[in-house]
Design an enzyme around this catalytic site. Sequence first.
Site, PDB file in Angstrom:
ATOM      1  N   LYS A  83       0.761  -1.019   0.011  1.00  0.00           N
ATOM      2  CA  LYS A  83       0.002  -0.064   0.030  1.00  0.00           C
ATOM      3  C   LYS A  83       0.815   1.326  -0.109  1.00  0.00           C
ATOM      4  CE  LYS A  83      -4.406   1.103   2.491  1.00  0.00           C
ATOM      5  NZ  LYS A  83      -4.831   0.608   3.782  1.00  0.00           N
TER       6      LYS A  83
HETATM    7  O1  G3P Z   1      -7.532   1.695   5.604  1.00  0.00           O
HETATM    8  C1  G3P Z   1      -7.915   3.037   5.159  1.00  0.00           C
HETATM    9  C2  G3P Z   1      -9.307   3.506   5.603  1.00  0.00           C
HETATM   10  O2  G3P Z   1     -10.262   2.641   5.267  1.00  0.00           O
HETATM   11  C3  G3P Z   1      -9.545   4.156   6.755  1.00  0.00           C
HETATM   12  O3  G3P Z   1     -10.804   4.486   7.267  1.00  0.00           O
HETATM   13  O4  G3P Z   1     -12.379   5.139   9.035  1.00  0.00           O
HETATM   14  O5  G3P Z   1      -9.721   5.584   9.439  1.00  0.00           O
HETATM   15  O6  G3P Z   1     -11.038   6.723   7.817  1.00  0.00           O
HETATM   16  P1  G3P Z   1     -11.167   5.577   8.407  1.00  0.00           P
END
Ligand code: G3P
Length: 217
Positions: A83
């Site tokens: 990633k």
């Molecule tokens: O892995 C990336 C993403 O899904 C992060 O989510 O909830 O931290 O915005 P969030």
Amino acid sequence: MKFFADTAEIDAIKELAETGLLDGVTTNPSLIAKSGRDFMEVTKEICGLTDGPVSAEVVALDHPTMMKEAEVLRKIADNVCIKVPLTMEGLKTCKALSGEGTMVNVTLCFSATQALLAAKAGATFVSPFVGRHDDNGTDGMDLIRDIRLIYDNYAFETEILVASVRHVTHVLESARIGADVMTAPPKVIHALVRHVLTDKGIDGFMKDWGSTGQSIL
Ligand code: G3P
């Protein structure tokens, strides 16, 4: 639509894997920190729980160091997907790694033009963050619609991996739009199962079955 679990919590991944719903896992530095586990160790363990891609994120910000980190990460298992952030350095790394046949997930995508760049750099997945868009006062799902349109216009093979999913409506809309993958915290995937009428139906059937005095076993 494929379902990835957005977590580094082993027990939660195991439980989802048993349901047959799990097509892969995504992690990020915040999720690794939350797990309290060693990055390499927990990533290896996750890779053993699914045959699908497991995203492991580089933390360097420059291309040469990202490449060195990717070299270490991709040795963990065959299903590791590197990633990288959606920056010029990340795109260079994406181009180099995908050219070598390594899966790459370009993350932190917030615009359709950024997603266009990720596809041109040969990304396996692009991760648009819908929840963080919503938090910022814009509709995250509009971004998914735009990316779907652009990728279809040019037959890009990069998969749209809807990330930052916060609730079941994000999942529903992703499927309506035709996103390839969505990654969600386990609690959102569990919420997809539940329906008040399912619970009510079970209660009714159990009550009526009890009144028959019969048993199957
Ligand atoms: O892995 C990336 C993403 O899904 C992060 O989510 O909830 O931290 O915005 P969030």
